[in-house]
Design a protein around this motif. Sequence first.
Motif, short mmCIF file in Angstrom:
data_model
loop_
_atom_site.label_atom_id
_atom_site.label_comp_id
_atom_site.label_asym_id
_atom_site.label_seq_id
_atom_site.Cartn_x
_atom_site.Cartn_y
_atom_site.Cartn_z
N ASN A 17 0.82 -1.22 0.00
CA ASN A 17 0.00 0.00 0.00
C ASN A 17 0.85 1.26 0.00
OD1 ASN A 17 -2.41 -1.41 -0.08
ND2 ASN A 17 -2.66 -1.43 2.13
N LEU A 18 2.00 1.21 0.67
CA LEU A 18 2.89 2.36 0.64
C LEU A 18 3.44 2.57 -0.76
CD1 LEU A 18 4.53 4.62 1.94
CD2 LEU A 18 6.24 2.90 2.62
N GLY A 19 3.89 1.50 -1.40
CA GLY A 19 4.40 1.63 -2.76
C GLY A 19 3.38 2.24 -3.70
N LEU A 20 2.12 1.81 -3.58
CA LEU A 20 1.06 2.36 -4.43
C LEU A 20 0.82 3.83 -4.11
CD1 LEU A 20 -1.45 -0.64 -4.31
CD2 LEU A 20 0.05 -0.01 -6.21
N ALA A 21 0.94 4.20 -2.83
CA ALA A 21 0.69 5.58 -2.43
C ALA A 21 1.80 6.53 -2.86
CB ALA A 21 0.52 5.65 -0.91
N LEU A 22 2.96 5.98 -3.20
CA LEU A 22 4.11 6.83 -3.53
C LEU A 22 4.17 7.23 -5.00
CD1 LEU A 22 6.93 5.19 -1.37
CD2 LEU A 22 5.77 7.38 -0.99
N HIS A 23 3.20 6.79 -5.80
CA HIS A 23 3.13 7.29 -7.17
C HIS A 23 3.03 8.82 -7.14
CE1 HIS A 23 1.25 3.31 -8.86
NE2 HIS A 23 2.50 3.15 -8.44
N ASP A 24 3.78 9.48 -7.99
CA ASP A 24 3.77 10.95 -8.08
C ASP A 24 4.35 11.62 -6.83
OD1 ASP A 24 2.48 10.83 -10.62
OD2 ASP A 24 0.55 10.59 -9.61
N ILE A 25 4.93 10.84 -5.92
CA ILE A 25 5.58 11.40 -4.72
C ILE A 25 7.07 11.04 -4.72
CG2 ILE A 25 5.72 11.28 -2.20
CD1 ILE A 25 2.72 10.90 -2.12
N ALA A 26 7.37 9.74 -4.77
CA ALA A 26 8.75 9.29 -4.70
C ALA A 26 9.45 9.46 -6.05
CB ALA A 26 8.80 7.83 -4.27
N THR A 27 10.73 9.81 -5.99
CA THR A 27 11.54 9.90 -7.20
C THR A 27 12.34 8.61 -7.44
OG1 THR A 27 13.29 10.98 -5.92
CG2 THR A 27 11.75 12.40 -7.10
N SER A 28 12.53 7.82 -6.39
CA SER A 28 13.18 6.51 -6.51
C SER A 28 12.77 5.68 -5.32
CB SER A 28 14.71 6.65 -6.55
OG SER A 28 15.21 7.08 -5.30
N ALA A 29 12.94 4.37 -5.43
CA ALA A 29 12.59 3.48 -4.32
C ALA A 29 13.29 2.14 -4.48
CB ALA A 29 11.07 3.27 -4.24
N ILE A 30 13.46 1.46 -3.35
CA ILE A 30 14.04 0.11 -3.32
C ILE A 30 13.56 -0.56 -2.05
CG2 ILE A 30 16.14 0.80 -2.08
CD1 ILE A 30 17.71 -1.14 -3.90
N ASP A 31 13.46 -1.89 -2.07
CA ASP A 31 13.13 -2.56 -0.80
C ASP A 31 14.43 -2.94 -0.10
OD1 ASP A 31 13.78 -4.84 -2.43
OD2 ASP A 31 12.59 -6.11 -1.09
N ILE A 32 14.41 -2.91 1.22
CA ILE A 32 15.62 -3.14 2.02
C ILE A 32 15.69 -4.63 2.34
CG2 ILE A 32 16.92 -2.49 4.07
CD1 ILE A 32 15.28 0.09 4.15
N SER A 33 16.33 -5.37 1.45
CA SER A 33 16.49 -6.81 1.65
C SER A 33 17.90 -7.17 2.07
CB SER A 33 16.10 -7.57 0.37
OG SER A 33 16.85 -7.09 -0.74
N ASP A 34 18.90 -6.40 1.61
CA ASP A 34 20.29 -6.71 1.90
C ASP A 34 20.92 -5.74 2.90
OD1 ASP A 34 20.27 -8.83 0.09
OD2 ASP A 34 20.72 -7.52 -1.59
N GLY A 35 20.12 -4.87 3.51
CA GLY A 35 20.63 -3.90 4.47
C GLY A 35 20.51 -2.49 3.91
#
Length: 319
Positions: A193-211
């Motif tokens: 839900n956060l990822g969907l809400a970040l459309h038109d807000i975030a300029t980049s994103a990644i999930d924290i799987s490796d630290g």
Amino acid sequence: MNSEFDLIRRFFTRPASRAALGVGDDAALVEAAPGKQLAISTDMLVSGTHFFPDANPEKLGWKTLAVNLSDMAAMGANPRWATLALALPHIDEAWLSAFAQGFFICADEFGVELIGGDTTRGALTLSVTIFGEVERGKALQRDGAQQGNDIWVSGSLGGAALALKALQGKIVLDEDHLKACRSYLDKPYPRINLGLALHDIATSAIDISDGLQADLGHILERSNVGAEISFDPYSLAAPALSPFLAESWAQHCLFAGGDDYELCFTAPHELYDTIKALEDPLWVDLTRIGQITAEPGLRVLDANGQLMPITKGGYDHFA
């Protein structure tokens, strides 16, 4: 149970509801909506590398799908379909029943349909390919961070790495702390839900799987920028980790431990209030940790504003 086909029919076949054709043919058929792009990701979990051989199978079923859902969250994609490939040393019906139950609980919670896969005999290995939909041009990517953007992290970090250290016998935790931190390791909750809400807000994103250090580093590399972050461990640490933050190994859990499956994203500073307003409706803490800079590299400041030495960190399968 006489064959792999019996295994598939009994544990992993359900009527297709979001696919034109699901499990049971040579290939699945799905229909993507007009104006949408498909986001596709594959993750593999190997016994002894990604989970303990005696891991609870129901929780493992949840996690097997959840770690793939986290990739969809990082892309701002709505998860729709998945395939599952299993290598099994032998057929254990009780284990399969519990694993399938956990997998489908996660699938039902996030609206994902299992549409196919494969099984074979071998060392226990679990592999999911997941497919999601995102509006054309709206996908969150790693290469969009810009100078002056704020850097954000969702939720809390370090709990899964703390649990792993305890289970490996490297540290000793009391029963309450172990139970609390194991929930992060065994049942990560993907931030769809956060990822969907970040459309038109975030300029980049990644999930924290490796630290955090390693995954933020991927954004910096792909975006050709640097970052300066203020390292306040108490604002980011999972509650189970907080009592141990004076220990050097605890700092590693928080900054480079991995297995968190939270989102790290960047956004224009003027959208600070917009982002904080997402916390209550999405039931997630969002913490601004720093800013994107033109100067390459990652600089970490302690509570006194002094530059902290950092070493290369994060999980690497072949390091």
